[in-house]
Scaffold this active site. Structure first.
Site, PDB file in Angstrom:
ATOM      1  N   TRP A   1      -1.755 104.470  93.255  1.00 12.60           N
ATOM      2  CA  TRP A   1      -2.981 105.077  92.738  1.00 12.60           C
ATOM      3  C   TRP A   1      -4.109 105.138  93.761  1.00 12.60           C
ATOM      4  CZ3 TRP A   1      -3.925 103.128  87.000  1.00 12.60           C
ATOM      5  CH2 TRP A   1      -2.977 103.740  86.170  1.00 12.60           C
TER       6      TRP A   1
ATOM      7  N   GLU B   1       6.911 107.356 105.023  1.00 10.83           N
ATOM      8  CA  GLU B   1       5.825 108.273 104.681  1.00 10.83           C
ATOM      9  C   GLU B   1       5.270 108.945 105.928  1.00 10.83           C
ATOM     10  OE1 GLU B   1       3.991 107.130 100.633  1.00 10.83           O
ATOM     11  OE2 GLU B   1       2.881 106.110 102.201  1.00 10.83           O
TER      12      GLU B   1
ATOM     13  N   GLY C   1      -0.884 113.392 101.059  1.00  8.68           N
ATOM     14  CA  GLY C   1      -2.068 114.007 100.468  1.00  8.68           C
ATOM     15  C   GLY C   1      -2.378 115.397 101.013  1.00  8.68           C
TER      16      GLY C   1
ATOM     17  N   SER D   1       3.394 113.724  99.414  1.00  7.12           N
ATOM     18  CA  SER D   1       3.396 114.927  98.577  1.00  7.12           C
ATOM     19  C   SER D   1       4.686 115.119  97.790  1.00  7.12           C
ATOM     20  CB  SER D   1       3.069 116.170  99.415  1.00  7.12           C
ATOM     21  OG  SER D   1       1.796 116.020 100.036  1.00  7.12           O
TER      22      SER D   1
ATOM     23  N   GLY E   1       1.616 109.377  95.501  1.00  9.27           N
ATOM     24  CA  GLY E   1       0.163 109.262  95.381  1.00  9.27           C
ATOM     25  C   GLY E   1      -0.372 110.204  94.312  1.00  9.27           C
ATOM     26  N   GLY E   2      -0.815 111.372  94.735  1.00  2.79           N
ATOM     27  CA  GLY E   2      -1.469 112.330  93.844  1.00  2.79           C
ATOM     28  C   GLY E   2      -0.752 112.571  92.523  1.00  2.79           C
TER      29      GLY E   2
HETATM   30  P1  PGA Z   1       0.732 111.630  98.190  1.00  7.11           P
HETATM   31  O1  PGA Z   1       0.544 110.106  98.691  1.00  7.11           O
HETATM   32  O2  PGA Z   1       1.885 111.635  97.234  1.00  7.11           O
HETATM   33  O3  PGA Z   1      -0.579 111.966  97.510  1.00  7.11           O
HETATM   34  O4  PGA Z   1       0.984 112.443  99.401  1.00  7.11           O
HETATM   35  C1  PGA Z   1       1.653 109.320  98.981  1.00  7.11           C
HETATM   36  C2  PGA Z   1       1.190 107.975  99.498  1.00  7.11           C
HETATM   37  O5  PGA Z   1       0.208 107.932 100.238  1.00  7.11           O
HETATM   38  O6  PGA Z   1       1.784 106.930  99.176  1.00  7.11           O
END
Ligand code: PGA
Length: 257
Positions: free
Chosen positions: A14, A171, A177, A217, A238-239
């Site tokens: 989050w 990642e 993001g 993403s 994340g998002g």
């Molecule tokens: P994201 O973030 O899915 O928004 O790209 C992933 C993360 O930073 O763990």
């Protein structure tokens, strides 16, 4: 995914989002949509001030609560920091360590990441260890070497019997993001190179038992393809983890027999 040897784990990150009230609202909504997650484990990593609220709100669901950071000292004069024992005592099962945002904005070095990994394991929780290359590193062709170095540094001093508790999240920084996802091929290539690094350190049996996630993403429309790769054992999201419907869609992609 390869469930014969290891768990598939879908974890939300989050970041610095949601209040305790919003945490409870999210849990209420999730409860109405979450399927029986027989084939994957679900984790929600929340800001440390919301951990208690999250543990309570998610307690009737098969959702483990994770933290997004930890400090490696056991206790003492470290104003503002939170120890592994404090997290463990609240019911935390996973701790994200070495996220690229922490490395970039808060000066976390490989050596700090390593100390945090050891502290999380010592307290009996699972670290989700984040590694990833920058766009420049990818373009200059040093991705594999760079990731191997990050993995080796993070795992220094971790004994083989504790490796089963470790999760690695690949990642790529350029995909976090940004809406730009690594292709399934790119994700598969790096995740399998991470497994090869673990194999070189701990042998084949340990290597095949470690869950390696992809993050950057990941969304409902690309999750299935990423998760279809043999060495991609889940996602750190994340998002899309901030919206119950999107999070559930990704869980459904992983929760296949
Ligand atoms: P994201 O973030 O899915 O928004 O790209 C992933 C993360 O930073 O763990």
């Amino acid at each position: 995914m390869n469930r014969r040897y290891r768990k598939t784990i879908i974890a939300g990150n989050w970041k610095m989002n949601k209040t305790a009230t919003e945490t409870r609202q999210f849990a209420e909504e999730l409860k109405t949509m979450l399927p029986k997650t027989k084939w994957c484990d679900v984790v929600v990593c929340v800001p440390s001030v919301n951990i208690s609220a999250a543990v309570k709100a998610f307690k009737d669901m098969r959702v483990a609560i994770g933290a997004e950071n930890v400090y490696y000292e056991k206790s003492g004069a470290f104003t503002g920091e939170v120890s592994a024992d404090m997290l463990k005592d609240l019911g935390v099962k996973y701790v994200i360590v070495g996220h690229s945002e922490r490395r970039q904005y808060f000066g976390e070095t490989d050596s700090i990441v390593n100390k945090k990994v050891l502290a999380v394991l010592e307290a009996g929780m699972s670290p989700i260890i984040c590694v990833g290359e920058s766009l420049e590193q990818r373009e200059t062709g040093v991705t594999t070497e760079w990731i191997a170095l990050q993995v080796k540094s993070a795992l220094a001093g971790v004994p083989a019997e504790k490796m089963r508790k470790c999760v690695i999240a690949y990642e790529p920084i350029w995909a976090i993001g940004t809406g730009r996802t690594a292709t399934a091929e790119q994700a598969a290539e790096v995740c399998s190179s991470i497994r090869a690094t673990i194999r070189s350190l701990y042998g084949a049996r340990v290597a095949r038992s470690v869950t390696i996630q992809y993050g950057g993403s990941m969304k409902p429309d690309n999750a299935a393809e990423l998760l279809a790769q043999g060495d991609v054992d889940g996602g750190l999201i994340g998002g899309a983890a901030l919206k119950p419907d999107q999070f559930v869609a990704i869980i459904n992609a992983a929760n296949q027999e």
